[in-house]
Design an enzyme around this catalytic site. Structure first.
Site, mmCIF file in Angstrom:
data_model
loop_
_atom_site.group_PDB
_atom_site.id
_atom_site.type_symbol
_atom_site.label_atom_id
_atom_site.label_comp_id
_atom_site.label_asym_id
_atom_site.label_seq_id
_atom_site.Cartn_x
_atom_site.Cartn_y
_atom_site.Cartn_z
ATOM 1 C CG HIS A 56 -1.773 -1.175 1.366
ATOM 2 N ND1 HIS A 56 -2.556 -1.653 0.336
ATOM 3 C CD2 HIS A 56 -1.970 -2.018 2.422
ATOM 4 C CE1 HIS A 56 -3.211 -2.728 0.752
ATOM 5 N NE2 HIS A 56 -2.865 -2.976 2.001
ATOM 6 C CG HIS A 217 -6.001 -5.957 1.026
ATOM 7 N ND1 HIS A 217 -6.878 -5.117 1.678
ATOM 8 C CD2 HIS A 217 -4.889 -6.013 1.795
ATOM 9 C CE1 HIS A 217 -6.329 -4.703 2.810
ATOM 10 N NE2 HIS A 217 -5.126 -5.228 2.897
#
Length: 331
Positions: A56, A217
């Site tokens: 991320h 994700h």
């Protein structure tokens, strides 16, 4: 699949080593390299700690520094950090005023941060704020209820600034909880995520398809739709957020357009311009803006739009100085 890496197993550790070396003015490794912390900790303030799986970046390590996070714990790609990493961060960064854990609403993150808080409770005052800004209310296989996505940046910035200003732990927790219903995010993807461990994309789209409402994700979203123009895509996102958030004409909004890792900055600014124009059409005032690649999903081709309803005090916290690898403004 071609990646600039030596192996999937060592990717995260080698990347973090490079990050700390590149930003040594701001950050250092914590004990045993279990987390990244501010190089110079400030005693007497509440320590703000967050973290999550790698993939991320720049969230969360890129937000460690003055006016934001005191520490960030990183797990393997799309995998929560372990409780011992988080406990270690609590022990090293608590300067006497306690620790606030900022946690994205994913099952693994919530479970491990809660376990860490319980393990540290005998010696440290710990409070937790869970971020739930995703437009999808029902969650997906990784979460119960709304997921924590790009709006996490907004929460971390506001709480970090408030902690820097000396707010006590209880007040920080109240602010974080109050923000929960006033920040909404929706993402769109044009391609799945290529995960190093599996060497394949998380989902496949035809040339004329896009995935609406994706998470960070690589998980699929709420609907698969026909690819459209940028104006049509952003309009769909803004309408969904507007219906959920119910902003009013006198609200002062933060508009944040975020790239997922595989989208050129030029396209992000194009999307921002459309979103800003649509807000004006709705009679909504954009008081603050942020555009860039901050909360990613590895190399996903896509973007998200976040709108936050903020009051005057919170806008001042947003404007407060911040000095991190990924965010920097003020004196």
């Amino acid at each position: 699949m071609k990646k600039f890496m030596n192996s999937a197993e060592t990717l995260v550790a080698e990347s973090l080593a490079g990050f700390v070396a590149a930003h040594e003015r701001l950050v250092a490794f914590g004990a045993d390299g279990k987390f990244v912390r501010r190089r110079t900790l400030r005693p007497g303030k509440v320590a703000v700690i967050s973290g999550g799986g790698a993939g991320h970046e720049p969230m969360h390590v890129g937000f460690v520094g003055l006016g934001m996070l005191d520490a960030a714990c990183t797990g393997h790609v799309f995998t929560s950090p372990t409780p011992d990493q988080i406990v270690s961060a609590i022990r090293e960064t608590d300067g006497g005023a306690g620790c606030l854990l900022v946690v994205k609403n994913y099952d693994g993150d919530v479970m491990n941060f809660e376990m860490a808080a319980e393990l540290a409770a005998a010696d440290h005052q710990v409070a937790t704020v869970i971020v739930r800004d995703d437009i999808n209310p029902d969650g997906f296989r990784r979460s119960q209820g709304r997921r924590g996505v790009a709006g996490t940046l907004v929460v971390e910035k506001l709480l970090g600034a408030a902690a820097e200003a000396g707010w006590p732990l209880d007040d920080l927790k109240l602010l974080g909880e109050d923000l929960d219903g006033r920040i909404r995010t929706m993402g769109v993807s044009l391609r799945g995520v290529r995960v190093p461990d599996t060497q394949r994309e998380t989902f496949a789209l035809a040339e004329d398809e896009m995935e609406m409402g994706v998470g960070i994700h690589g998980e699929s979203g709420r609907a698969r739709a026909k690819f459209a123009t940028a104006t049509e895509i952003v309009a769909m996102i803004l309408e969904a957020i507007r219906l959920d958030l119910s902003p009013e004409r006198n609200d002062r909004l933060l508009l944040f357009v975020n790239g997922f890792g595989g989208t050129p900055v030029s396209e992000l600014y194009l999307a921002y311009n459309i979103a800003r124009s649509l807000c004006a059409d709705f009679g909504l005032a954009v008081a603050r803006s942020l555009v860039g690649t901050y909360v990613t999903s590895l190399d996903m081709a896509g973007l998200s739009v976040t709108i936050a309803r903020l009051d005057g005090r919170e806008l001042s916290l947003w404007d407060a100085p911040v000095d991190t690898a990924a965010l920097r403004w003020g004196p």
